[in-house]
Design a protein around this motif. Structure first.
Motif, PDB file in Angstrom:
ATOM      1  N   SER A 115      -0.876  15.932  36.323  1.00  0.00           N
ATOM      2  CA  SER A 115      -1.187  17.117  35.633  1.00  0.00           C
ATOM      3  C   SER A 115      -2.167  16.884  34.504  1.00  0.00           C
ATOM      4  O   SER A 115      -3.156  17.615  34.126  1.00  0.00           O
ATOM      5  N   VAL A 142      -5.674  16.376  36.190  1.00  0.00           N
ATOM      6  CA  VAL A 142      -6.261  17.648  36.733  1.00  0.00           C
ATOM      7  C   VAL A 142      -6.705  18.603  35.405  1.00  0.00           C
ATOM      8  O   VAL A 142      -7.798  19.165  35.445  1.00  0.00           O
ATOM      9  N   GLY A 143      -5.700  18.575  34.336  1.00  0.00           N
ATOM     10  CA  GLY A 143      -6.209  19.322  33.160  1.00  0.00           C
ATOM     11  C   GLY A 143      -7.317  18.970  32.598  1.00  0.00           C
ATOM     12  O   GLY A 143      -8.440  19.445  32.144  1.00  0.00           O
ATOM     13  N   THR A 144      -7.669  17.405  32.610  1.00  0.00           N
ATOM     14  CA  THR A 144      -8.630  16.962  31.992  1.00  0.00           C
ATOM     15  C   THR A 144      -9.975  17.233  32.636  1.00  0.00           C
ATOM     16  O   THR A 144     -11.017  17.587  32.190  1.00  0.00           O
ATOM     17  N   GLY A 192     -10.307  19.930  34.585  1.00  0.00           N
ATOM     18  CA  GLY A 192     -10.340  21.263  34.451  1.00  0.00           C
ATOM     19  C   GLY A 192     -11.086  21.632  33.010  1.00  0.00           C
ATOM     20  O   GLY A 192     -12.271  22.574  33.240  1.00  0.00           O
ATOM     21  N   ILE A 193     -10.747  20.943  32.210  1.00  0.00           N
ATOM     22  CA  ILE A 193     -11.451  21.133  30.699  1.00  0.00           C
ATOM     23  C   ILE A 193     -12.836  20.819  30.661  1.00  0.00           C
ATOM     24  O   ILE A 193     -13.689  21.329  30.066  1.00  0.00           O
ATOM     25  N   ILE A 233     -14.951  20.540  33.406  1.00  0.00           N
ATOM     26  CA  ILE A 233     -15.573  21.528  34.381  1.00  0.00           C
ATOM     27  C   ILE A 233     -15.825  23.015  33.624  1.00  0.00           C
ATOM     28  O   ILE A 233     -16.734  23.642  34.081  1.00  0.00           O
ATOM     29  N   TYR A 234     -15.002  23.401  32.832  1.00  0.00           N
ATOM     30  CA  TYR A 234     -14.986  24.705  32.365  1.00  0.00           C
ATOM     31  C   TYR A 234     -16.568  24.948  31.517  1.00  0.00           C
ATOM     32  O   TYR A 234     -17.124  26.055  31.745  1.00  0.00           O
ATOM     33  N   ILE A 261     -17.755  27.178  34.777  1.00  0.00           N
ATOM     34  CA  ILE A 261     -17.173  28.365  34.953  1.00  0.00           C
ATOM     35  C   ILE A 261     -17.757  29.170  33.893  1.00  0.00           C
ATOM     36  O   ILE A 261     -17.905  30.376  34.383  1.00  0.00           O
TER      37      ILE A 261
END
Length: 70
Positions: A14, A17-19, A21-22, A24-25, A29
């Motif tokens: 987690s 994956v969270g790192t 996501g942070i 890439i945002y 995104i």
């Protein structure tokens, strides 16, 4: 070396994956969700530039080939 099992393994995955996501945002995104900011910057930067004047090789400015004829 310890082997992660159960909740520790889930937490580890987690965090990875969270790192990602942070990271890439703001790169991928956010510009897709809020394109107005970038359109405004382009208008400011391209003020006074006619695309026909800077088109290389006397090529025609790009147009949509699937545009319906009126």
């Amino acid at each position: 070396m310890t082997i992660l099992k159960g909740k520790k393994y889930v937490a580890f995955i987690s965090v990875i994956v969270g790192t990602i996501g942070i990271a890439i945002y703001p790169i991928i995104i956010s510009p897709m969700l809020n394109p107005e900011h970038y359109k405004k910057i382009q208008q400011i930067n391209r003020q006074g530039i006619r695309q026909e004047d800077i088109q290389p090789g006397n090529m025609k400015v790009w147009t949509d080939p699937f545009d319906r004829k009126k």
